[in-house]
Motif scaffolding. Structure first.
Motif, PDB file in Angstrom:
ATOM      1  N   ASP A   1       1.588  -7.025   8.428  1.00 51.47           N
ATOM      2  CA  ASP A   1       1.100  -6.215   7.317  1.00 51.47           C
ATOM      3  C   ASP A   1       0.310  -7.050   6.322  1.00 51.47           C
ATOM      4  OD1 ASP A   1       2.141  -3.882   8.314  1.00 51.47           O
ATOM      5  OD2 ASP A   1       3.985  -3.995   7.141  1.00 51.47           O
ATOM      6  N   GLN A   2       0.800  -8.258   6.036  1.00 49.02           N
ATOM      7  CA  GLN A   2       0.084  -9.122   5.102  1.00 49.02           C
ATOM      8  C   GLN A   2      -1.249  -9.567   5.683  1.00 49.02           C
ATOM      9  OE1 GLN A   2       0.811  -9.734   1.893  1.00 49.02           O
ATOM     10  NE2 GLN A   2      -1.204 -10.688   1.849  1.00 49.02           N
ATOM     11  N   LEU A   3      -1.285  -9.876   6.969  1.00 50.65           N
ATOM     12  CA  LEU A   3      -2.541 -10.270   7.604  1.00 50.65           C
ATOM     13  C   LEU A   3      -3.543  -9.123   7.581  1.00 50.65           C
ATOM     14  CD1 LEU A   3      -1.225 -12.296  10.662  1.00 50.65           C
ATOM     15  CD2 LEU A   3      -2.259 -13.185   8.564  1.00 50.65           C
ATOM     16  N   ASP A   4      -3.071  -7.901   7.869  1.00 49.28           N
ATOM     17  CA  ASP A   4      -3.954  -6.726   7.806  1.00 49.28           C
ATOM     18  C   ASP A   4      -4.482  -6.524   6.393  1.00 49.28           C
ATOM     19  OD1 ASP A   4      -3.688  -6.179  10.478  1.00 49.28           O
ATOM     20  OD2 ASP A   4      -2.244  -4.552  10.210  1.00 49.28           O
ATOM     21  N   ALA A   5      -3.606  -6.679   5.416  1.00 53.73           N
ATOM     22  CA  ALA A   5      -4.024  -6.508   4.019  1.00 53.73           C
ATOM     23  C   ALA A   5      -5.081  -7.541   3.645  1.00 53.73           C
ATOM     24  CB  ALA A   5      -2.817  -6.622   3.091  1.00 53.73           C
ATOM     25  N   ASP A   6      -4.876  -8.791   4.036  1.00 51.55           N
ATOM     26  CA  ASP A   6      -5.845  -9.840   3.732  1.00 51.55           C
ATOM     27  C   ASP A   6      -7.192  -9.573   4.401  1.00 51.55           C
ATOM     28  OD1 ASP A   6      -3.871 -11.090   2.275  1.00 51.55           O
ATOM     29  OD2 ASP A   6      -3.435 -12.607   3.799  1.00 51.55           O
ATOM     30  N   ASP A   7      -7.165  -9.181   5.677  1.00 47.46           N
ATOM     31  CA  ASP A   7      -8.411  -8.883   6.392  1.00 47.46           C
ATOM     32  C   ASP A   7      -9.147  -7.702   5.770  1.00 47.46           C
ATOM     33  OD1 ASP A   7      -7.945 -10.935   8.152  1.00 47.46           O
ATOM     34  OD2 ASP A   7      -7.216  -9.650   9.776  1.00 47.46           O
ATOM     35  N   THR A   8      -8.411  -6.663   5.429  1.00 48.72           N
ATOM     36  CA  THR A   8      -9.024  -5.478   4.842  1.00 48.72           C
ATOM     37  C   THR A   8      -9.610  -5.793   3.478  1.00 48.72           C
ATOM     38  OG1 THR A   8      -7.480  -4.060   6.038  1.00 48.72           O
ATOM     39  CG2 THR A   8      -8.625  -3.083   4.170  1.00 48.72           C
ATOM     40  N   THR A   9      -8.869  -6.528   2.668  1.00 47.24           N
ATOM     41  CA  THR A   9      -9.360  -6.906   1.341  1.00 47.24           C
ATOM     42  C   THR A   9     -10.633  -7.721   1.460  1.00 47.24           C
ATOM     43  OG1 THR A   9      -7.119  -6.899   0.465  1.00 47.24           O
ATOM     44  CG2 THR A   9      -8.770  -8.111  -0.797  1.00 47.24           C
TER      45      THR A   9
ATOM     46  N   SER B   1     -12.820  -7.740   3.987  1.00 51.26           N
ATOM     47  CA  SER B   1     -13.930  -6.944   4.518  1.00 51.26           C
ATOM     48  C   SER B   1     -14.456  -5.926   3.515  1.00 51.26           C
ATOM     49  CB  SER B   1     -13.522  -6.241   5.813  1.00 51.26           C
ATOM     50  OG  SER B   1     -12.601  -5.212   5.559  1.00 51.26           O
ATOM     51  N   LEU B   2     -13.644  -5.527   2.545  1.00 53.91           N
ATOM     52  CA  LEU B   2     -14.067  -4.534   1.555  1.00 53.91           C
ATOM     53  C   LEU B   2     -14.433  -5.152   0.219  1.00 53.91           C
ATOM     54  CD1 LEU B   2     -11.361  -1.849   2.333  1.00 53.91           C
ATOM     55  CD2 LEU B   2     -13.770  -1.769   2.966  1.00 53.91           C
ATOM     56  N   SER B   3     -14.528  -6.472   0.164  1.00 53.22           N
ATOM     57  CA  SER B   3     -14.780  -7.135  -1.109  1.00 53.22           C
ATOM     58  C   SER B   3     -16.105  -6.712  -1.734  1.00 53.22           C
ATOM     59  CB  SER B   3     -14.730  -8.649  -0.949  1.00 53.22           C
ATOM     60  OG  SER B   3     -15.743  -9.078  -0.056  1.00 53.22           O
ATOM     61  N   ALA B   4     -17.081  -6.317  -0.946  1.00 47.75           N
ATOM     62  CA  ALA B   4     -18.373  -5.882  -1.478  1.00 47.75           C
ATOM     63  C   ALA B   4     -18.262  -4.574  -2.252  1.00 47.75           C
ATOM     64  CB  ALA B   4     -19.376  -5.724  -0.345  1.00 47.75           C
ATOM     65  N   LEU B   5     -17.234  -3.788  -1.962  1.00 53.85           N
ATOM     66  CA  LEU B   5     -17.065  -2.496  -2.635  1.00 53.85           C
ATOM     67  C   LEU B   5     -16.300  -2.603  -3.944  1.00 53.85           C
ATOM     68  CD1 LEU B   5     -15.973  -0.348   0.440  1.00 53.85           C
ATOM     69  CD2 LEU B   5     -18.268  -0.599  -0.502  1.00 53.85           C
ATOM     70  N   ARG B   6     -15.689  -3.734  -4.234  1.00 52.63           N
ATOM     71  CA  ARG B   6     -14.771  -3.863  -5.360  1.00 52.63           C
ATOM     72  C   ARG B   6     -15.372  -3.460  -6.707  1.00 52.63           C
ATOM     73  NH1 ARG B   6     -10.718  -2.788  -3.227  1.00 52.63           N
ATOM     74  NH2 ARG B   6      -9.673  -4.276  -1.939  1.00 52.63           N
TER      75      ARG B   6
ATOM     76  N   ASN C   1      -3.851   0.520  -5.407  1.00 47.60           N
ATOM     77  CA  ASN C   1      -2.600   0.321  -6.138  1.00 47.60           C
ATOM     78  C   ASN C   1      -2.731   0.710  -7.613  1.00 47.60           C
ATOM     79  OD1 ASN C   1      -4.177  -1.877  -6.864  1.00 47.60           O
ATOM     80  ND2 ASN C   1      -2.493  -3.327  -6.804  1.00 47.60           N
ATOM     81  N   ASP C   2      -3.942   1.031  -8.082  1.00 50.56           N
ATOM     82  CA  ASP C   2      -4.159   1.444  -9.471  1.00 50.56           C
ATOM     83  C   ASP C   2      -4.345   2.954  -9.628  1.00 50.56           C
ATOM     84  OD1 ASP C   2      -4.007  -1.167 -10.260  1.00 50.56           O
ATOM     85  OD2 ASP C   2      -6.177  -1.460 -10.421  1.00 50.56           O
TER      86      ASP C   2
ATOM     87  N   PHE D   1      -6.306   2.675   3.663  1.00 46.77           N
ATOM     88  CA  PHE D   1      -5.689   1.419   3.223  1.00 46.77           C
ATOM     89  C   PHE D   1      -6.793   0.469   2.781  1.00 46.77           C
ATOM     90  CE2 PHE D   1      -4.202  -2.892   4.426  1.00 46.77           C
ATOM     91  CZ  PHE D   1      -3.095  -2.974   3.595  1.00 46.77           C
ATOM     92  N   ASP D   2      -6.600  -0.196   1.630  1.00 44.23           N
ATOM     93  CA  ASP D   2      -7.624  -1.131   1.147  1.00 44.23           C
ATOM     94  C   ASP D   2      -7.099  -2.545   0.920  1.00 44.23           C
ATOM     95  OD1 ASP D   2      -6.187  -1.052  -1.246  1.00 44.23           O
ATOM     96  OD2 ASP D   2      -7.943  -0.646  -2.482  1.00 44.23           O
ATOM     97  N   GLY D   3      -5.898  -2.852   1.359  1.00 44.91           N
ATOM     98  CA  GLY D   3      -5.332  -4.179   1.150  1.00 44.91           C
ATOM     99  C   GLY D   3      -4.425  -4.252  -0.067  1.00 44.91           C
ATOM    100  N   THR D   4      -4.565  -3.281  -0.988  1.00 42.86           N
ATOM    101  CA  THR D   4      -3.695  -3.247  -2.163  1.00 42.86           C
ATOM    102  C   THR D   4      -2.705  -2.101  -2.104  1.00 42.86           C
ATOM    103  OG1 THR D   4      -5.155  -1.834  -3.482  1.00 42.86           O
ATOM    104  CG2 THR D   4      -5.540  -4.209  -3.593  1.00 42.86           C
ATOM    105  N   GLY D   5      -3.017  -1.077  -1.342  1.00 40.64           N
ATOM    106  CA  GLY D   5      -2.161   0.096  -1.249  1.00 40.64           C
ATOM    107  C   GLY D   5      -2.771   1.124  -0.310  1.00 40.64           C
ATOM    108  N   SER D   6      -2.141   2.302  -0.256  1.00 42.55           N
ATOM    109  CA  SER D   6      -2.586   3.373   0.635  1.00 42.55           C
ATOM    110  C   SER D   6      -2.654   4.690  -0.112  1.00 42.55           C
ATOM    111  CB  SER D   6      -1.616   3.532   1.809  1.00 42.55           C
ATOM    112  OG  SER D   6      -1.605   2.384   2.601  1.00 42.55           O
ATOM    113  N   VAL D   7      -3.471   5.601   0.407  1.00 48.33           N
ATOM    114  CA  VAL D   7      -3.578   6.955  -0.112  1.00 48.33           C
ATOM    115  C   VAL D   7      -3.770   7.878   1.084  1.00 48.33           C
ATOM    116  CG1 VAL D   7      -6.095   6.840  -0.471  1.00 48.33           C
ATOM    117  CG2 VAL D   7      -4.731   8.439  -1.821  1.00 48.33           C
TER     118      VAL D   7
END
Length: 127
Positions: A20-28, A30-35, A42-43, A75-81
């Motif tokens: 789960d942590q590895l998936d979160a890190d990879d997703t975060t 890969s989506l860093s351009a959208l931040r 999680n907010d 899922f975006d690496g910080t949480g899910s919806v």
């Protein structure tokens, strides 16, 4: 050739981390351009209109006997919806691994927040 300082430490951390942590890190990563344009999952707060991005981890397809409702877990690496499309059994391109940008109003859900009938843009496939 000598190894770079810290390389062994990073390799050991990577090998000992849970999936789960590895998936979160990879997703975060890969989506860093959208931040700058999205809200971290999680907010999320109920009754807020948000723009979020992430990767679909799971999609639930209902049986034909039930009312049509398509549910995807973003899922975006910080949480899910949960993304809930009422009146739909499937949507082209909405499948596990798809990267999405989504807009809608957050609703407090049982397990996690939900967005009903969100507008979405498919950004491509993950990994």
């Amino acid at each position: 050739m000598a190894a770079r300082p810290g390389l062994l430490r990073r390799v050991v951390e990577h090998l000992s981390a849970d999936r789960d942590q590895l998936d979160a890190d990879d997703t975060t990563r890969s989506l860093s351009a959208l931040r700058g344009t999205t809200t971290p999952l999680n907010d999320l707060r109920a009754r807020e209109r948000v723009r979020v991005g992430g990767v679909l981890r799971a999609v639930t397809y209902p049986p034909a006997a039930l009312k049509p409702v398509l549910v995807g877990q973003l899922f975006d690496g910080t949480g899910s919806v949960d993304l809930v499309w009422l009146g739909r059994r499937s949507i082209a391109g909405i499948s596990p691994g798809a990267r999405l940008m989504v807009e809608g109003t957050v609703v407090a859900g049982r397990a996690r927040p939900a967005i009903y009938n969100p507008s979405y843009e498919i950004l491509g496939r993950g990994r």
